[in-house]
Design a protein around this motif. Sequence first.
Motif, short mmCIF file in Angstrom:
data_model
loop_
_atom_site.label_atom_id
_atom_site.label_comp_id
_atom_site.label_asym_id
_atom_site.label_seq_id
_atom_site.Cartn_x
_atom_site.Cartn_y
_atom_site.Cartn_z
N PRO A 72 1.13 -0.94 -9.62
CA PRO A 72 0.18 -2.09 -9.70
C PRO A 72 -0.91 -1.81 -10.79
O PRO A 72 -1.43 -0.78 -11.04
CB PRO A 72 -0.61 -1.74 -8.25
N LYS A 104 2.82 -8.34 -2.60
CA LYS A 104 3.30 -9.64 -3.04
C LYS A 104 4.51 -9.32 -3.93
O LYS A 104 5.73 -9.92 -3.81
CB LYS A 104 2.31 -10.60 -3.67
N ALA A 105 4.23 -8.49 -4.92
CA ALA A 105 5.21 -7.91 -5.75
C ALA A 105 6.65 -7.21 -4.97
O ALA A 105 7.65 -7.47 -5.34
CB ALA A 105 4.99 -6.82 -6.71
N ALA A 122 -1.72 -7.91 -4.27
CA ALA A 122 -0.88 -8.26 -5.46
C ALA A 122 0.35 -7.39 -5.25
O ALA A 122 1.58 -7.80 -5.67
CB ALA A 122 -1.58 -8.63 -6.69
N HIS A 175 -4.22 -4.55 -12.26
CA HIS A 175 -5.42 -5.56 -11.61
C HIS A 175 -5.92 -6.66 -12.66
O HIS A 175 -5.38 -6.53 -13.96
CB HIS A 175 -6.59 -4.74 -11.31
N HIS A 176 -6.21 -7.61 -12.40
CA HIS A 176 -6.70 -8.69 -13.18
C HIS A 176 -7.88 -9.12 -13.33
O HIS A 176 -8.21 -10.07 -13.72
CB HIS A 176 -5.66 -10.05 -12.89
N TRP A 181 -6.65 -4.73 -5.23
CA TRP A 181 -5.27 -4.84 -6.18
C TRP A 181 -4.00 -4.73 -5.05
O TRP A 181 -2.85 -5.16 -5.23
CB TRP A 181 -5.05 -3.59 -6.99
#
Length: 283
Positions: free
Chosen positions: A35, A52-53, A49, A37-38, A46
């Motif tokens: 993972p 979701k991956a 997401a 982060h954005h 995080w």
Amino acid sequence: MTSPMPWVDRATRTFWRATGRPVDLHRDEEWLAAPMHHGPSVGDSWMAAAAKALGGSVSHDVESAGLLPDLARLDGPSFSASDVRPEVRHFYEHTSQWRMEIWTQWNPLLQPGGELVTRFFGRRVQQLALPTRPLDVALGTDSRVVPIVDADGEQQAAGWIRTLRSTGDHVYSGCYSARQLPSSDQTGVHVAFPLEAGNVQVFLRPRALPDGSLELSSPAGTFGEDGAYVVVEKGGRAHAARVPIHERFLVYVDAEGVLRTDHELRLWSMRAVRLHYKLTLAP
């Protein structure tokens, strides 16, 4: 919220792209896929997401969640979970049921640097904010374990979120799982600390000691072996570098039956910081 020091973060990522090697996180170096982060402030945001991956979800309602659903996931040629004391195994399989008291001791030569990193980076991005003074953790830390499950509901990883009770600031926010390196026949503990457009990862080698204690270590070695790595990504291209940070965790039961952990972090061969954890089952 926009980071007040974006140039520092950009310069850091540029440094790692310049000193690291290109990697393909979808093929040859898939073992480094973890993972990221954005945004500039990490905390625990995080995890959605990451789930979701996997095509799965985050399970917030598991009261006895552990970093690993079963320590036997580490079983291999040089390690068997059956050789570890039940208390140690229970901690890893039901981590959220344990409370921690922490003591820290820094190398006086490296403490000023650690304080700068924590003050201007760790606290700002809410990640990897190592306590540098004993009173920082005097009131204790809160620990939360959140399983990350796949579409079948099977735990593939776990987020371990640790915050200072005195301020609520994040100390660590890591993704824990069992992972085997292509160069090894032994599964180890993989920990990834998400950062903006990158992460820090540690691959820890397990060893059961004769008294039933568990040792996890990230020794010196070459790229592709157990150890610590920094991964950064930009424009769909990733770079990774092995870093000279070596850790050793010793999880054991003392003479009075108390579960404890000694954690040592070295920079090259120099001891940087020692942490000691007293672990007790929550009422």
